[in-house]
Design a protein around this motif. Sequence first.
Motif, PDB file in Angstrom:
ATOM      1  N   ARG A  45       3.374  -9.575  11.310  1.00 14.40           N
ATOM      2  CA  ARG A  45       3.467 -10.034   9.812  1.00 14.40           C
ATOM      3  C   ARG A  45       4.245  -8.530   9.090  1.00 14.40           C
ATOM      4  O   ARG A  45       3.959  -7.288   9.433  1.00 14.40           O
ATOM      5  CB  ARG A  45       2.355 -10.254   9.237  1.00 14.40           C
ATOM      6  CG  ARG A  45       1.696 -11.545   9.880  1.00 14.40           C
ATOM      7  CD  ARG A  45       2.533 -12.646   9.182  1.00 14.40           C
ATOM      8  NE  ARG A  45       1.859 -13.916   9.999  1.00 14.40           N
ATOM      9  CZ  ARG A  45       2.367 -15.260   9.346  1.00 14.40           C
ATOM     10  NH1 ARG A  45       3.552 -15.362   9.007  1.00 14.40           N
ATOM     11  NH2 ARG A  45       1.689 -16.247   9.787  1.00 14.40           N
ATOM     12  N   THR A  49       6.439  -6.733   0.045  1.00 14.53           N
ATOM     13  CA  THR A  49       7.472  -7.341  -0.589  1.00 14.53           C
ATOM     14  C   THR A  49       8.013  -6.530  -1.675  1.00 14.53           C
ATOM     15  O   THR A  49       7.859  -5.402  -1.731  1.00 14.53           O
ATOM     16  CB  THR A  49       6.612  -8.364  -1.432  1.00 14.53           C
ATOM     17  OG1 THR A  49       5.820  -7.968  -2.570  1.00 14.53           O
ATOM     18  CG2 THR A  49       5.799  -9.472  -0.517  1.00 14.53           C
ATOM     19  N   ALA A  71      18.171 -12.642   0.672  1.00 15.50           N
ATOM     20  CA  ALA A  71      16.760 -13.249   1.502  1.00 15.50           C
ATOM     21  C   ALA A  71      16.953 -14.763   1.338  1.00 15.50           C
ATOM     22  O   ALA A  71      16.523 -15.665   2.388  1.00 15.50           O
ATOM     23  CB  ALA A  71      15.608 -12.726   0.609  1.00 15.50           C
ATOM     24  N   GLN A  92      11.331  -5.639   5.368  1.00 19.83           N
ATOM     25  CA  GLN A  92      10.019  -6.475   5.158  1.00 19.83           C
ATOM     26  C   GLN A  92      10.242  -7.324   3.925  1.00 19.83           C
ATOM     27  O   GLN A  92       9.857  -8.525   3.982  1.00 19.83           O
ATOM     28  CB  GLN A  92       8.903  -5.702   5.235  1.00 19.83           C
ATOM     29  CG  GLN A  92       8.596  -5.036   6.707  1.00 19.83           C
ATOM     30  CD  GLN A  92       7.051  -4.262   6.705  1.00 19.83           C
ATOM     31  OE1 GLN A  92       6.430  -4.858   5.848  1.00 19.83           O
ATOM     32  NE2 GLN A  92       7.041  -3.391   7.461  1.00 19.83           N
ATOM     33  N   SER A  93      10.690  -6.717   2.894  1.00 21.26           N
ATOM     34  CA  SER A  93      10.920  -7.670   1.733  1.00 21.26           C
ATOM     35  C   SER A  93      11.740  -8.786   1.740  1.00 21.26           C
ATOM     36  O   SER A  93      11.310 -10.036   1.270  1.00 21.26           O
ATOM     37  CB  SER A  93      11.199  -6.522   0.486  1.00 21.26           C
ATOM     38  OG  SER A  93      10.073  -5.443   0.315  1.00 21.26           O
ATOM     39  N   HIS A  95      12.475 -10.353   4.369  1.00 22.46           N
ATOM     40  CA  HIS A  95      11.675 -11.423   5.439  1.00 22.46           C
ATOM     41  C   HIS A  95      10.666 -12.074   4.478  1.00 22.46           C
ATOM     42  O   HIS A  95      10.621 -13.364   4.721  1.00 22.46           O
ATOM     43  CB  HIS A  95      10.968 -10.599   6.503  1.00 22.46           C
ATOM     44  CG  HIS A  95      10.129 -11.530   7.298  1.00 22.46           C
ATOM     45  ND1 HIS A  95      10.688 -12.433   8.403  1.00 22.46           N
ATOM     46  CD2 HIS A  95       8.778 -11.636   7.193  1.00 22.46           C
ATOM     47  CE1 HIS A  95       9.521 -13.064   8.782  1.00 22.46           C
ATOM     48  NE2 HIS A  95       8.473 -12.679   8.180  1.00 22.46           N
ATOM     49  N   ASN A  96       9.939 -11.355   3.678  1.00 25.66           N
ATOM     50  CA  ASN A  96       8.895 -12.187   2.787  1.00 25.66           C
ATOM     51  C   ASN A  96       9.464 -13.112   1.663  1.00 25.66           C
ATOM     52  O   ASN A  96       8.607 -13.965   1.398  1.00 25.66           O
ATOM     53  CB  ASN A  96       7.745 -11.051   2.567  1.00 25.66           C
ATOM     54  CG  ASN A  96       6.913 -11.097   3.463  1.00 25.66           C
ATOM     55  OD1 ASN A  96       6.461 -11.509   4.385  1.00 25.66           O
ATOM     56  ND2 ASN A  96       6.234  -9.695   3.658  1.00 25.66           N
ATOM     57  N   ALA A  97      10.590 -12.956   1.440  1.00 28.61           N
ATOM     58  CA  ALA A  97      11.414 -13.537   0.237  1.00 28.61           C
ATOM     59  C   ALA A  97      12.036 -14.867   1.135  1.00 28.61           C
ATOM     60  O   ALA A  97      12.919 -15.557   0.312  1.00 28.61           O
ATOM     61  CB  ALA A  97      12.100 -12.698  -0.643  1.00 28.61           C
ATOM     62  N   SER A  98      12.110 -14.903   2.469  1.00 24.17           N
ATOM     63  CA  SER A  98      12.951 -15.768   3.147  1.00 24.17           C
ATOM     64  C   SER A  98      12.410 -17.017   3.530  1.00 24.17           C
ATOM     65  O   SER A  98      11.022 -17.061   3.223  1.00 24.17           O
ATOM     66  CB  SER A  98      13.552 -15.034   4.271  1.00 24.17           C
ATOM     67  OG  SER A  98      12.847 -14.848   5.300  1.00 24.17           O
ATOM     68  N   ARG A 100      11.791 -17.749   6.280  1.00 25.88           N
ATOM     69  CA  ARG A 100      11.205 -17.599   7.513  1.00 25.88           C
ATOM     70  C   ARG A 100       9.787 -16.451   7.357  1.00 25.88           C
ATOM     71  O   ARG A 100       9.199 -16.027   8.244  1.00 25.88           O
ATOM     72  CB  ARG A 100      12.038 -16.680   8.337  1.00 25.88           C
ATOM     73  CG  ARG A 100      13.302 -17.138   8.839  1.00 25.88           C
ATOM     74  CD  ARG A 100      14.322 -16.268   9.744  1.00 25.88           C
ATOM     75  NE  ARG A 100      15.453 -16.768  10.129  1.00 25.88           N
ATOM     76  CZ  ARG A 100      15.643 -17.563  11.436  1.00 25.88           C
ATOM     77  NH1 ARG A 100      14.571 -17.631  12.254  1.00 25.88           N
ATOM     78  NH2 ARG A 100      16.541 -17.988  11.663  1.00 25.88           N
ATOM     79  N   LYS A 101       9.398 -16.530   6.054  1.00 27.37           N
ATOM     80  CA  LYS A 101       8.295 -15.452   5.752  1.00 27.37           C
ATOM     81  C   LYS A 101       7.016 -16.157   6.449  1.00 27.37           C
ATOM     82  O   LYS A 101       6.036 -15.091   6.700  1.00 27.37           O
ATOM     83  CB  LYS A 101       7.900 -15.659   4.214  1.00 27.37           C
ATOM     84  CG  LYS A 101       7.711 -17.133   3.762  1.00 27.37           C
ATOM     85  CD  LYS A 101       7.461 -17.104   2.251  1.00 27.37           C
ATOM     86  CE  LYS A 101       7.079 -18.592   1.709  1.00 27.37           C
ATOM     87  NZ  LYS A 101       7.146 -18.521   0.320  1.00 27.37           N
ATOM     88  N   ASN A 102       6.840 -17.229   7.073  1.00 22.28           N
ATOM     89  CA  ASN A 102       5.722 -17.568   7.760  1.00 22.28           C
ATOM     90  C   ASN A 102       5.801 -17.405   9.102  1.00 22.28           C
ATOM     91  O   ASN A 102       4.866 -17.691   9.778  1.00 22.28           O
ATOM     92  CB  ASN A 102       5.310 -19.132   7.543  1.00 22.28           C
ATOM     93  CG  ASN A 102       5.100 -19.352   6.122  1.00 22.28           C
ATOM     94  OD1 ASN A 102       4.450 -18.758   5.485  1.00 22.28           O
ATOM     95  ND2 ASN A 102       5.259 -20.498   5.561  1.00 22.28           N
TER      96      ASN A 102
END
Length: 284
Positions: A45, A49, A71, A92-93, A95-98, A100-102
Motif C-alpha cells: 500500500r 498522500t 492523478a 505514492q501521493s 497513486h493515492n489520489a488516483s 487505483r488507490k484501492n
Amino acid sequence: MRLCGISSHFWLLSPSIRQVTHALLTRPPLETDQIRRSLSEKGLRAKYTFDDIIHKSAVIDATIDTARRYATSDSNVIIVGETGTGKELFAQSIHNASSRKNGPFVAINCAALPENLLESELFGYEAGAFSGAAKGGKIGLFELAHRGTIFLDEIGEIPITLQAKLLRVLQEKEIRRIGSTSVHPIDVRVVSATNINIEEKIRSGQFRSDLYYRLNLLDISIPPLRERKEDIPLLVKAWCERNGIDLSLPHKVRLAMAHYDWPGNVRELENSIEYMMTFEKSPV
C-alpha cells in the motif's frame, strides 16, 4: 543458515506474502483478483498522500497541482529530481489520489539488483526456469501490481538488455514469466523516477528512445531544496514532531541552513538534524 541464489529471495518474504504469492501461482484464474486484493492488504500500500508533503513554497504548490492533475489520468508518469527530493513521496501521493488507490502500490529500485535478478523480480518465473529457481515458481512485481501502480525508481539504470522486454510489457499490457510459454494480461499504471538525464543516455545509446517515450507520457520535475529554502523551518519542525524531539536551533545554525545549498536535499537535511541531536545529547 546461509541463503544463496535467486530462490532465497522468496523465503525472505514474510510468511503472509509467501502464502498469497504461492496462491497466485497455483489457484484457478478466476480467483486471482481476490488473491491480488488480499496481497495488497498485506503491505503493498502507498502510505503517503499530498497532505504529507511539508511545504509552504509556491514552487512545491505548483508541483503538487501538476501531480494532482496527473492523478486523474491513467497515463504513465516519470518523476525527475535530484537524490533526496521526495520522488517516491510524490509517486505514492499520485497513486493515492488516483482511481487505483484501492489497488496495490509496488515499488522497486532498478539500480539495486543485478540484471538477472531484476528480470525475475519484475516478470516472475516458472518452476524449473533456471538452476536455483524456487519450487513452484515466483510471481513478478508487474503481476503483483495488477489494477494498481508499479513504481520503477532509478529507471535510468535499467540494463539496456531488459529495456526491450519492459517496452513490450508496456505496449502489449501482458507479461510472460521466465521459462513460460503463456502470457498473463496485466492492468498496471507505471510511475517511474530518475535523478539522471535520460535524454543524454539516449544520445549515448544506453537507453531506448521508444521506451522513454512510453514512460514519459506525463512528467514532473521535483525542485531541489535549494530552490525552496523557505520550507526548511517547516521540514525541521515536522521531523522533530515525528520523532518526538524538542529541538531549538540557535540563530547562527538557522542562518547557516538558509545559506547552504543542500546537495542531498531533504534527506541530507534530516540527516543533519539527527546529527545535531546526537551532538546535543553527547556529554561535554
